[in-house]
Motif scaffolding. Structure first.
Motif, short mmCIF file in Angstrom:
data_model
loop_
_atom_site.label_atom_id
_atom_site.label_comp_id
_atom_site.label_asym_id
_atom_site.label_seq_id
_atom_site.Cartn_x
_atom_site.Cartn_y
_atom_site.Cartn_z
N GLU A 1 38.22 34.88 37.46
CA GLU A 1 39.39 35.07 38.28
C GLU A 1 39.03 35.53 39.66
O GLU A 1 37.88 36.09 39.89
N GLY A 2 39.36 34.84 40.70
CA GLY A 2 39.26 34.98 42.10
C GLY A 2 38.35 33.67 42.66
O GLY A 2 38.36 32.60 42.02
N SER A 3 38.03 33.74 43.88
CA SER A 3 37.41 32.78 44.49
C SER A 3 36.04 32.49 43.92
O SER A 3 35.28 33.16 43.82
N VAL A 4 35.99 31.37 43.75
CA VAL A 4 34.52 30.71 42.89
C VAL A 4 33.43 31.05 44.02
O VAL A 4 32.16 31.05 43.55
N ARG A 5 33.83 31.05 45.33
CA ARG A 5 32.68 31.15 46.28
C ARG A 5 31.86 32.38 45.97
O ARG A 5 30.73 32.45 46.15
N MET B 1 35.78 38.62 30.73
CA MET B 1 36.27 37.90 32.04
C MET B 1 35.51 38.60 33.36
O MET B 1 35.54 39.75 33.36
N ILE B 2 35.20 37.59 34.05
CA ILE B 2 34.61 38.13 35.50
C ILE B 2 35.80 38.20 36.49
O ILE B 2 36.39 36.96 36.63
N THR B 3 35.82 38.96 37.11
CA THR B 3 36.78 39.18 38.16
C THR B 3 35.95 39.32 39.42
O THR B 3 34.98 40.14 39.71
N LEU B 4 36.21 38.19 40.33
CA LEU B 4 35.37 38.01 41.56
C LEU B 4 36.09 38.69 42.55
O LEU B 4 37.35 38.56 42.92
N VAL B 5 35.22 39.81 43.34
CA VAL B 5 35.56 40.61 44.45
C VAL B 5 34.85 40.42 45.46
O VAL B 5 33.31 40.39 45.34
N GLU B 6 35.19 40.33 46.69
CA GLU B 6 34.47 40.37 47.94
C GLU B 6 33.44 41.29 47.86
O GLU B 6 33.72 42.44 47.78
N ASN B 7 32.10 40.98 48.58
CA ASN B 7 31.05 42.00 48.60
C ASN B 7 30.54 42.76 47.36
O ASN B 7 29.92 43.79 47.31
N GLU B 8 31.04 42.15 46.32
CA GLU B 8 30.35 42.66 44.75
C GLU B 8 29.68 41.40 43.93
O GLU B 8 30.48 40.55 44.06
N LEU B 9 28.55 41.79 43.48
CA LEU B 9 27.92 40.94 42.78
C LEU B 9 28.49 40.89 41.47
O LEU B 9 28.69 41.90 40.77
#
Length: 383
Positions: free
Chosen positions: A63-67, A1-9
């Motif tokens: 998980e996290g903002s799709v943006r 699973m991909i965890t989406l974190v601000e400022n991380e690719l």
């Protein structure tokens, strides 16, 4: 699973050419349906809509903002198919936009799957074509707003692209496109290349006129021009490019023979020098052709790889079937063929007469053939 974190690719796993993205319950249903029927696609949706078969189907959950997913998708895929509202998509991708020659095609689908909208890079990025394909797969209505598509006329930036034609410069693409869609007088001059470039079942629009020569087109004083030729224009002919685009069709076959170990630099220098002498563009080269004994020649392989040309290999028996002007017993002694560059160029170009029969320069022997399809010799063009 991909965890989406601000400022991380995010770490994505690319398998196909296109990415499908969904964030709602109905969007996921639609995305799964499309993913099942649309080849070469990867599917991404939010983990809360997990079905249990994602690993088996190589579906990637996040998980996290799709943006935060788009910075990884943009450079990785030829096209993105996004099942999110159009306004939201525009806001999310706006910071990522670079250039229409680099940005992927962006297609947006509404949550009920009724409309498929071409949003970005409609021509060069392939979004218009992708829109039609996705709409057909879903039974939806394609929404395309590009003027040339709506009007059923020439798309200047795609002209001849399916045949591999290249434009010499993109400087005039926009003004020439404007002339086409504004129904100004546009000349099309084709000296070489595939004839089937008109994509519609209707006749050419009345503002577009085909001419057999640049000189004839100049006499008509068009407001814009599309010129298809492998040759360099004369100074007088270059006036047609004041508001014109010059296209290079793939019609040149280079027959090459060389000593073992000849460098790529020497081979390319001979090619450029020879084409310059003949007044032909290197952008119109389609293939290097040679004998099978040279199939592992590093210099040839490097030149072919650099330019993305075809590498055509012939056996001695195949080469000996072509009639040549200067058969060589010496060449036959070492290769089993009476010639290499001359017959190889003739076989690939499918012509009886070459633009250059044979020239020896250092460690390289070169012959040049121009494919007959659509090509008229100088005498015919001037007649």
């Amino acid at each position: 699973m991909i965890t989406l974190v601000e400022n991380e690719l995010p770490d994505i796993q690319r398998h196909g050419d296109y990415a499908i993205v969904a964030i709602t319950k109905h969007g996921v249903e639609l995305a799964r349906k499309l993913h099942g029927s649309f080849g070469h696609s990867d599917l991404y949706y939010m983990s809360k809509f997990r079905r249990g078969d994602e690993s088996e189907r190589r579906i990637q959950l996040f998980e996290g903002s799709v943006r935060l997913l788009f910075p990884a998708l943009f450079p990785a895929y030829k096209g993105l198919i996004i099942i999110i509202s159009l306004g939201a998509v525009i806001r999310m991708i706006a910071p990522l936009l670079q250039d229409k020659k680099k940005d992927p095609g962006i297609v947006v689908i509404d949550d009920k799957g009724e409309h498929v909208i071409s949003v970005l890079s409609g021509h060069l990025g392939g979004a218009n074509e992708l829109t039609r394909e996705v709409a057909a797969a879903l039974g939806a209505k394609p929404v395309i707003t590009t003027a040339s598509d709506v009007q059923g006329t020439i798309a200047v930036d795609l002209f001849g692209r399916r045949f591999g034609w290249e434009w010499e410069s993109d400087e005039k693409l926009t003004p020439v496109s404007a002339s086409v869609v504004n129904e100004e007088r546009v000349a099309v001059v084709q000296e070489a290349g595939e004839p089937g470039w008109w994509l519609y079942d209707t006749p050419l629009p009345p503002n577009i006129q085909a001419y057999e020569s640049v000189a004839e087109a100049l006499e008509a004083k068009p407001q814009a021009a599309l010129v298809v030729t492998p040759r360099m224009l004369t100074p007088d002919e270059e006036a047609i490019l004041a508001n014109g685009v010059l296209y290079r069709p793939k019609v040149i076959a280079l027959g090459i023979g060389c000593n073992r170990g000849t460098t790529a630099e020497e081979i390319e220098a001979v090619i450029r020098e020879t084409l310059g002498e003949l007044g032909l563009s290197i952008r119109s080269v389609q293939a290097i052709c040679t004998i099978d004994l040279k199939k592992d020649e590093e210099g040839l392989l490097a030149v072919v790889a650099k330019h993305g040309w075809e590498f055509a290999i012939y056996t001695p028996e195949q080469l000996n079937r072509a009639e040549i002007e200067a058969p060589s017993d010496t060449v036959y002694k070492f290769t089993g063929a009476y010639g290499v560059s001359e017959p190889a160029a003739k076989l690939y170009a499918d012509v009886d007469k070459l633009a250059l029969t044979k020239k020896k320069s250092g460690n390289v022997t070169i012959s040049v053939g121009v494919k007959r399809q659509g090509w008229r010799a100088d005498s015919e063009r001037k007649a």
